[in-house]
Design a protein around this motif. Sequence first.
Motif, PDB file in Angstrom:
ATOM      1  N   PHE A   1      84.397  61.466   8.144  1.00 51.45           N
ATOM      2  CA  PHE A   1      84.413  62.235   9.627  1.00 51.45           C
ATOM      3  C   PHE A   1      83.412  63.504  10.910  1.00 51.45           C
ATOM      4  O   PHE A   1      82.612  63.562  10.177  1.00 51.45           O
ATOM      5  N   GLY A   2      84.214  63.665  11.372  1.00 51.87           N
ATOM      6  CA  GLY A   2      83.426  64.705  12.078  1.00 51.87           C
ATOM      7  C   GLY A   2      82.145  63.915  13.317  1.00 51.87           C
ATOM      8  O   GLY A   2      82.276  62.376  12.789  1.00 51.87           O
ATOM      9  N   LYS A   3      81.355  64.140  13.664  1.00 51.84           N
ATOM     10  CA  LYS A   3      80.306  63.488  14.717  1.00 51.84           C
ATOM     11  C   LYS A   3      80.011  62.989  13.540  1.00 51.84           C
ATOM     12  O   LYS A   3      78.888  62.114  14.481  1.00 51.84           O
ATOM     13  N   SER A   4      79.190  63.719  12.921  1.00 48.04           N
ATOM     14  CA  SER A   4      78.463  62.585  11.888  1.00 48.04           C
ATOM     15  C   SER A   4      79.092  61.564  11.290  1.00 48.04           C
ATOM     16  O   SER A   4      78.032  60.700  10.342  1.00 48.04           O
ATOM     17  N   GLU A   5      79.602  61.821  11.095  1.00 51.02           N
ATOM     18  CA  GLU A   5      80.460  60.371  10.215  1.00 51.02           C
ATOM     19  C   GLU A   5      80.388  60.899   8.500  1.00 51.02           C
ATOM     20  O   GLU A   5      80.718  59.883   7.816  1.00 51.02           O
ATOM     21  N   LYS A   6      80.164  62.054   8.139  1.00 52.32           N
ATOM     22  CA  LYS A   6      80.151  62.336   6.874  1.00 52.32           C
ATOM     23  C   LYS A   6      80.526  63.472   6.439  1.00 52.32           C
ATOM     24  O   LYS A   6      80.265  64.105   5.530  1.00 52.32           O
ATOM     25  N   GLU A   7      82.023  64.377   7.316  1.00 54.70           N
ATOM     26  CA  GLU A   7      82.320  65.078   6.985  1.00 54.70           C
ATOM     27  C   GLU A   7      83.802  64.737   5.712  1.00 54.70           C
ATOM     28  O   GLU A   7      84.384  63.807   6.243  1.00 54.70           O
ATOM     29  N   PRO A   8      83.934  65.935   5.438  1.00 56.04           N
ATOM     30  CA  PRO A   8      85.481  65.662   4.550  1.00 56.04           C
ATOM     31  C   PRO A   8      87.075  65.987   5.655  1.00 56.04           C
ATOM     32  O   PRO A   8      86.302  66.726   6.632  1.00 56.04           O
ATOM     33  N   LEU A   9      87.841  65.598   5.250  1.00 57.83           N
ATOM     34  CA  LEU A   9      89.045  66.572   5.788  1.00 57.83           C
ATOM     35  C   LEU A   9      89.044  68.094   6.222  1.00 57.83           C
ATOM     36  O   LEU A   9      89.090  68.312   5.368  1.00 57.83           O
ATOM     37  N   ASP A  10      89.287  68.431   7.511  1.00 52.92           N
ATOM     38  CA  ASP A  10      88.929  69.182   7.840  1.00 52.92           C
ATOM     39  C   ASP A  10      90.786  69.879   8.075  1.00 52.92           C
ATOM     40  O   ASP A  10      91.617  70.404   8.303  1.00 52.92           O
ATOM     41  N   VAL A  11      90.943  70.897   6.244  1.00 52.90           N
ATOM     42  CA  VAL A  11      92.561  71.425   6.324  1.00 52.90           C
ATOM     43  C   VAL A  11      92.137  73.204   7.123  1.00 52.90           C
ATOM     44  O   VAL A  11      93.278  72.530   7.303  1.00 52.90           O
ATOM     45  N   GLU A  12      91.202  73.569   6.714  1.00 50.73           N
ATOM     46  CA  GLU A  12      91.421  74.424   7.525  1.00 50.73           C
ATOM     47  C   GLU A  12      91.821  74.177   8.654  1.00 50.73           C
ATOM     48  O   GLU A  12      92.861  75.548   9.269  1.00 50.73           O
ATOM     49  N   ALA A  13      91.163  73.511   9.874  1.00 52.01           N
ATOM     50  CA  ALA A  13      91.569  73.612  11.147  1.00 52.01           C
ATOM     51  C   ALA A  13      92.748  72.385  11.280  1.00 52.01           C
ATOM     52  O   ALA A  13      93.848  73.316  11.901  1.00 52.01           O
ATOM     53  N   SER A  14      93.512  72.246  10.159  1.00 51.96           N
ATOM     54  CA  SER A  14      94.863  71.706  10.354  1.00 51.96           C
ATOM     55  C   SER A  14      96.038  73.029  10.423  1.00 51.96           C
ATOM     56  O   SER A  14      96.781  73.325  10.672  1.00 51.96           O
ATOM     57  N   ARG A  15      95.509  73.850   8.944  1.00 55.57           N
ATOM     58  CA  ARG A  15      96.201  75.352   8.951  1.00 55.57           C
ATOM     59  C   ARG A  15      96.065  75.862  10.288  1.00 55.57           C
ATOM     60  O   ARG A  15      97.471  76.151  10.148  1.00 55.57           O
ATOM     61  N   VAL A  16      95.048  76.130  10.536  1.00 50.12           N
ATOM     62  CA  VAL A  16      95.000  77.104  11.963  1.00 50.12           C
ATOM     63  C   VAL A  16      95.846  76.385  12.913  1.00 50.12           C
ATOM     64  O   VAL A  16      97.071  77.433  13.745  1.00 50.12           O
ATOM     65  N   ALA A  17      96.371  75.386  13.090  1.00 49.97           N
ATOM     66  CA  ALA A  17      97.066  74.639  13.704  1.00 49.97           C
ATOM     67  C   ALA A  17      98.588  74.610  13.614  1.00 49.97           C
ATOM     68  O   ALA A  17      99.164  75.054  14.826  1.00 49.97           O
ATOM     69  N   PHE A  18      98.738  74.729  12.429  1.00 50.52           N
ATOM     70  CA  PHE A  18     100.328  74.852  12.344  1.00 50.52           C
ATOM     71  C   PHE A  18     100.257  75.950  12.536  1.00 50.52           C
ATOM     72  O   PHE A  18     101.672  76.546  12.933  1.00 50.52           O
ATOM     73  N   GLU A  19      99.786  76.731  12.320  1.00 45.36           N
ATOM     74  CA  GLU A  19     100.308  78.226  12.217  1.00 45.36           C
ATOM     75  C   GLU A  19     100.497  78.840  13.692  1.00 45.36           C
ATOM     76  O   GLU A  19     101.140  79.771  13.935  1.00 45.36           O
ATOM     77  N   LYS A  20      99.735  78.292  14.679  1.00 45.65           N
ATOM     78  CA  LYS A  20     100.076  78.223  16.029  1.00 45.65           C
ATOM     79  C   LYS A  20     101.502  77.604  16.237  1.00 45.65           C
ATOM     80  O   LYS A  20     102.353  78.778  17.041  1.00 45.65           O
ATOM     81  N   VAL A  21     102.320  76.755  15.763  1.00 44.87           N
ATOM     82  CA  VAL A  21     102.847  76.239  16.283  1.00 44.87           C
ATOM     83  C   VAL A  21     104.148  77.199  15.509  1.00 44.87           C
ATOM     84  O   VAL A  21     105.046  77.141  15.920  1.00 44.87           O
TER      85      VAL A  21
END
Length: 757
Positions: A449-469
């Motif tokens: 994943f990511g632009k480099s296509e070498k990164e893992p799933l981003d749990v923190e980004a999902s958590r931040v987005a759900f906290e806003k919701v």
Amino acid sequence: MPELSIARSLSAHDHPYRSYPDPENPEERKELVVKLLSQDIANYNDAPTEGIRRVLETVTGEKIPRGSTLETEKIDYIRLSTTVATNALLERKGHKHALLITRGFKDLLLIGNQSRPKIFDLNIRRPHPLYSTVVEVDERVTLVGYTSDPQAEAHAVQFDQDGNVSKAYSGKGWDGEGNAEGPGDIVKGISGEAVRILKRPDIDAVKRDLQKLYDEGYRSLAIVFVHSYTFADHEKVVGELARSIGFTHVSESAQLLPMIKMVPRGVSSTADAYLTPILREYLDGFFKGFDSKLQGSHVSGPRVEFMGSDGGLVDLNNFSGLKSILSGPAGGVVGYALTSWDAQKKHPIIGLDVGGTSTDVSRFDGRYEVVYETTTAGVTIQSPQLDINTVAAGGGSCLTFRNGLFLAGPESAGAEPGPVCYRKGGPLAVTDANLILGRLIPDYFPKIFGKSEKEPLDVEASRVAFEKVTAEINASHDGELSVDEIVYGFVKVANETMCRPIRALTEARGHATSKHILASFGGAGGQHACEIASLLGIKTILIHRYSSILSAYGLALADRVYELQEPCSTFYNANNKGSLIERLDKMTSSVKTELTRQGFQENRVHVERMLNMRFEGTDTALMILAEADGKEDFEAAFYKAYKSEFGFVLDTKSIIVDDIKVRGIGKTFDSLGKSVYSEVAELAIRDVDKTKADTTYSVYFDRVGRVDDTPVFLLDNLTVGDSLDGPAMIIDQTQTIVLVPGARAVLTSKHLYITLK
């Protein structure tokens, strides 16, 4: 010899499955699965060809350079399912073609059948027609008599054995002079109806019109004439003329499927003219990667077979764009049906295929459920297809809170940019919800994943987005909900959305949903299967060892199919039953002859004889297969099917047979061995200690909340007979399976057998 089955999917991957003789034990066959990207121009031109190249390298131990012509002498057969035509229809990227239609009906397919699926929309945008131009042909035939004549049989034109008129029409409208209501030759149609020829096509005029189209660059045609389902002569004449001019593809509506209803028959012809050239171009490219034996007879080279939309295999000559629209998902239906069905217990099965953007649902109760009119991408098609219901809910379905409602779909994040956790700025999706709830574990996911296509799933980004919701939702009503409760609320909405098509296939048709078994497959099926089964009252779930590539596995198990269909338009009564059986017998003989020509022995050919029946005065016909008791009581079978479908029968109405159909099935295997139910009954089942788990993880479950030490087992580390109790998770190379509290899973030789308390 190797046997190869390749399923092309709507998503990003191709799934070649193959089996070959075990060098150490020639009586046994080894299995090999290869999964690769459908498109990877930097490395190969065609994914199925590349998959076969890799398989041949593995089996032979020889290095085969990419781009070289593949030798087929070591291949027994190749079976393909493809979504090339489906994608072309969805994306409107088919072949430019012209429509030839009876004069006066130029706008018929544009007008359609007056259905208004979005009647309350303020800005309705109906799909554009598939054809690019229309040419009217000055020809016309009509049927003698009128609809719903109470004395139709007494007034009808009668013909002798040579097809000559032996008794003129005597009903309303007869002019008192000729054989019908007016002038014109009277001929007997294929359906037995009397056809009056009002005007034959002017060959010179048609030739001028066709030449003009050819000069404008058209090479594909659809021909649709009034009443051609029973009188196809005019379509045949124009079709032969078009081919002589140089048109490379001509779709004659009566030849594709000779059924009444001009609008769906016409749209089907335009769909075939739109899709088949695209399909042929793809197949030509595929064949170029192999030696010349591949397109020859299977006597001198390997057989090449294709999955049709009705779940049967067809050869190259019988494969077309119209028959390939459901080619991809059809393989999955065949796969779960044959691996989950028990002919003794006869438990009906629901197939649940949860993908990235949608969920496909189907039902199997000993035979495939087929429909003859479906709508795909706004195009109503008249062609036999497996009854697969699709709903826009999958791993990529967008999650939003709007007007006080939790919504899952129908919009999808797609593969690009994908959900929030893909690190490409995408929207919240079901995948993000499962990640936050602990039902997906980043450490067991590929780092692509990511632009480099070498990164893992981003749990923190999902958590931040759900906290806003969560903050937005809590601000809109009294009370305070946690992030987990909000996230699981979205998952419940998605689960309920996936249940809708299941209820449409079961409860809406008189079947008790709770009496079914749920066969889950597809990449995201294992995360939702237990909860969906619980919502529906289903107690048993089957997840096949090859559930993530079940379309390819189903291809390896599928049977060869050849069928004939003719229009009929005859009352079903004691006087006509004999002639109907005679026609069925004649078609049965033709079907068996064709399958024998294709290499099947008589004892491996199974025949299904069907009548398309309806009550007089109605327009809803049901294709009826009589009980296999030797009596062929179609009337009783029709009453039973009609009562099951609609909840009532019209006892005072006569029954009309619209079509006669014979389907021949060439069996490609003898037996799949014991059913999973018999195997479970005989297994020595043993509980697996939690210490055998690969790790533990914090997972959220309904009514229980967070279980911080949920055991995570690797499927490859379990052995046949192992039993696990939920809460737990089981992970293999392609999917995660969530066992909810109260669920129990037993590993068999080919399935994960899950029961719910």
